[in-house]
Enzyme design. Structure first.
Site, PDB file in Angstrom:
ATOM      1  N   ASP A   1       0.698  -1.221   0.023  1.00  0.00           N
ATOM      2  CA  ASP A   1      -0.170  -0.084  -0.117  1.00  0.00           C
ATOM      3  C   ASP A   1       1.164   1.254  -0.089  1.00  0.00           C
ATOM      4  OD1 ASP A   1      -2.348   1.501   0.421  1.00  0.00           O
ATOM      5  OD2 ASP A   1      -1.608   1.828   2.635  1.00  0.00           O
TER       6      ASP A   1
ATOM      7  N   ASP B   1      -0.256   5.061   1.059  1.00  0.00           N
ATOM      8  CA  ASP B   1      -0.390   6.056   2.052  1.00  0.00           C
ATOM      9  C   ASP B   1      -0.661   5.430   3.398  1.00  0.00           C
ATOM     10  OD1 ASP B   1      -0.833   8.886   0.371  1.00  0.00           O
ATOM     11  OD2 ASP B   1      -1.928   7.367  -0.555  1.00  0.00           O
TER      12      ASP B   1
END
Length: 225
Positions: free
Chosen positions: A10, A12
């Protein structure tokens, strides 16, 4: 410990601490909208979501509403002005070294994000991480994004690697749910948005509190080399 050929990160809240930087901007935009201000924990949680769903939730309005779209535009302007110039400082400690080490040991690396293509590329480049990963997968590439399996399976197919040989790394429940739906294991980082208990309930295989711990999971023989 994990034995894997590919790691799907991922963006953020996992590679960069953009939720902390974005939360004040979200509050500023909500205040300007005239809508009620949600609690601080809800604002921070929305900092890890794609912007239109985030503002729909924060403003209590349907996606596509004019005020939601205007708020997204206002936020994007603020983000480019206030956050992007300091993106390199938002990279979590040890992440750059982790990515370099995984690359050197032959792992394929992808970023899976809910950002737009331009937004993801812009942020990764500003942070100095774009060349550290092989592939960026986002909602523009698949019919469905997280928490569905589509982005993770696309990354695996692109690499030519079986799903069971991939590990998803993320800070949010939707990352863990995507991994489970794709038949992959997941490592949940506890320095992002969602709480450890939420990540465990969503099915993560490992909880890690730092890049060093994460490397110990993904590459248990690293210290011996």
């Amino acid at each position: 410990m994990a034995e894997c050929a590919a790691v799907l990160f991922d963006l953020d809240g996992t590679l960069l601490d953009t939720p902390t930087a974005s939360a004040p901007l979200l509050r500023r935009v909500v205040a300007r909208s005239g809508r009620p201000m949600p609690p601080a924990n809800r604002v921070r949680a929305c900092a890890d979501l794609p912007m239109e769903p985030a503002f729909a939730r924060l403003l209590g309005l349907p996606p596509g509403h004019g005020l939601v779209r205007l708020s997204v535009h206002r936020f994007q302007e603020l983000f480019r002005e206030r956050v992007l110039p300091d993106a390199a400082r938002l990279v979590f400690p040890g992440i750059t070294e982790l990515l370099r080490g995984l690359r050197e040991s032959g792992h394929c690396l992808a970023v899976i994000t809910g950002r737009t293509r331009s937004g993801a590329e812009e942020l990764l480049s500003a942070a100095g991480l774009r060349d550290a990963v092989d592939l960026v997968v986002g909602s523009w590439m698949t019919p469905r994004g997280k928490p569905y399996a589509d982005p993770a399976l696309l990354a695996a197919r692109t690499f030519g690697i079986a799903a069971q040989d991939c590990v998803v790394v993320g800070d949010a429940v939707e990352d863990a749910l995507m991994a489970s739906a794709a038949g992959m294991r997941a490592a949940g980082v506890t320095f992002g948005v969602d709480q450890p208990g939420q990540l465990v309930a969503a099915g993560v295989t490992w909880l890690v509190g730092s890049a060093a711990e994460l490397r110990g999971v993904l590459e248990p023989g690293a210290r011996a080399r």
